[in-house]
Design a protein around this motif. Structure first.
Motif, PDB file in Angstrom:
ATOM      1  N   ALA A  23       4.369  -4.542  -7.138  1.00  0.00           N
ATOM      2  CA  ALA A  23       3.284  -3.754  -6.557  1.00  0.00           C
ATOM      3  C   ALA A  23       2.655  -2.933  -7.678  1.00  0.00           C
ATOM      4  O   ALA A  23       3.074  -3.023  -8.840  1.00  0.00           O
ATOM      5  CB  ALA A  23       3.813  -2.857  -5.451  1.00  0.00           C
ATOM      6  N   TYR A  24       1.647  -2.160  -7.326  1.00  0.00           N
ATOM      7  CA  TYR A  24       0.992  -1.289  -8.302  1.00  0.00           C
ATOM      8  C   TYR A  24       1.008   0.145  -7.809  1.00  0.00           C
ATOM      9  O   TYR A  24       0.709   0.418  -6.652  1.00  0.00           O
ATOM     10  CB  TYR A  24      -0.469  -1.699  -8.517  1.00  0.00           C
ATOM     11  N   LYS A  25       1.357   1.038  -8.726  1.00  0.00           N
ATOM     12  CA  LYS A  25       1.169   2.458  -8.480  1.00  0.00           C
ATOM     13  C   LYS A  25      -0.175   2.825  -9.102  1.00  0.00           C
ATOM     14  O   LYS A  25      -0.494   2.389 -10.212  1.00  0.00           O
ATOM     15  CB  LYS A  25       2.277   3.288  -9.125  1.00  0.00           C
ATOM     16  N   ILE A  26      -0.938   3.617  -8.377  1.00  0.00           N
ATOM     17  CA  ILE A  26      -2.267   4.000  -8.837  1.00  0.00           C
ATOM     18  C   ILE A  26      -2.216   5.442  -9.339  1.00  0.00           C
ATOM     19  O   ILE A  26      -1.702   6.330  -8.656  1.00  0.00           O
ATOM     20  CB  ILE A  26      -3.302   3.873  -7.696  1.00  0.00           C
ATOM     21  N   HIS A  27      -2.773   5.636 -10.528  1.00  0.00           N
ATOM     22  CA  HIS A  27      -2.819   6.956 -11.166  1.00  0.00           C
ATOM     23  C   HIS A  27      -4.251   7.283 -11.573  1.00  0.00           C
ATOM     24  O   HIS A  27      -5.038   6.370 -11.861  1.00  0.00           O
ATOM     25  CB  HIS A  27      -1.970   6.978 -12.442  1.00  0.00           C
ATOM     26  N   LEU A  28      -4.552   8.573 -11.647  1.00  0.00           N
ATOM     27  CA  LEU A  28      -5.834   9.000 -12.189  1.00  0.00           C
ATOM     28  C   LEU A  28      -5.768   9.047 -13.713  1.00  0.00           C
ATOM     29  O   LEU A  28      -4.753   9.464 -14.277  1.00  0.00           O
ATOM     30  CB  LEU A  28      -6.199  10.401 -11.688  1.00  0.00           C
ATOM     31  N   THR A  29      -6.838   8.636 -14.358  1.00  0.00           N
ATOM     32  CA  THR A  29      -6.974   8.828 -15.804  1.00  0.00           C
ATOM     33  C   THR A  29      -7.455  10.265 -16.031  1.00  0.00           C
ATOM     34  O   THR A  29      -7.739  10.994 -15.069  1.00  0.00           O
ATOM     35  CB  THR A  29      -8.022   7.858 -16.379  1.00  0.00           C
ATOM     36  N   GLU A  30      -7.594  10.659 -17.267  1.00  0.00           N
ATOM     37  CA  GLU A  30      -8.138  11.997 -17.553  1.00  0.00           C
ATOM     38  C   GLU A  30      -9.558  12.119 -16.998  1.00  0.00           C
ATOM     39  O   GLU A  30      -9.914  13.143 -16.420  1.00  0.00           O
ATOM     40  CB  GLU A  30      -8.113  12.291 -19.056  1.00  0.00           C
TER      41      GLU A  30
END
Length: 143
Positions: free
Chosen positions: A89-96
């Motif tokens: 699966a994929y975990k979604i993160h915010l970039t800067e």
């Protein structure tokens, strides 16, 4: 404006809020769907894509398309992870850049909240949000 039916009251309030939101979100260069995703990710970075789709109340396939666009805009990045049954699966993160955009969004959301609740007491705000939550729960139940 006083309405005699729930559907008119909800549609009227929703439409007015959507119009104001759309204008402000467009100034940030966001599509209609991106604010909800940015808002959620700003509070839960590292969320599995399937869970994000559930929180956004959209189909996973729709979210995949939206996230691809946001990845191209450098708002998010995906991290491979493994969930139950060793499924990838994929975990979604915010970039800067995504975090900066989310902070700008938060400011707009606060302004919209202030405008919408103008003239309300804290108790009235609490009561309204509670009542709307109850309506939402009721509407999810079968007829």
């Amino acid at each position: 404006m006083l309405h005699d039916k729930l559907f008119l009251a909800l549609l009227g309030a929703s439409s007015a809020h959507a119009d104001a939101s759309r204008t402000e979100f467009a100034r940030l260069g966001l599509t209609e769907a991106q604010p909800k995703i940015l808002y959620i990710l700003n509070r839960t970075s590292g969320i599995v894509q399937k869970e994000l789709a559930e929180l956004c109340n959209i189909r996973p396939s729709t979210l995949t398309v939206m996230l691809a666009r946001m990845e191209n805009q450098d708002y998010i990045y995906k991290e491979v992870c493994y969930v139950s049954g060793k499924k990838r699966a994929y975990k979604i993160h915010l970039t800067e850049k995504g975090k900066e955009k989310a902070e700008q969004l938060e400011h707009i959301i606060d302004k919209l909240e202030d405008k919408g609740f103008e003239g309300f007491t804290e108790e009235e705000k609490y009561i309204l949000l509670n009542l709307l939550g109850r309506i939402e729960e009721n509407m999810h139940k079968s007829l």
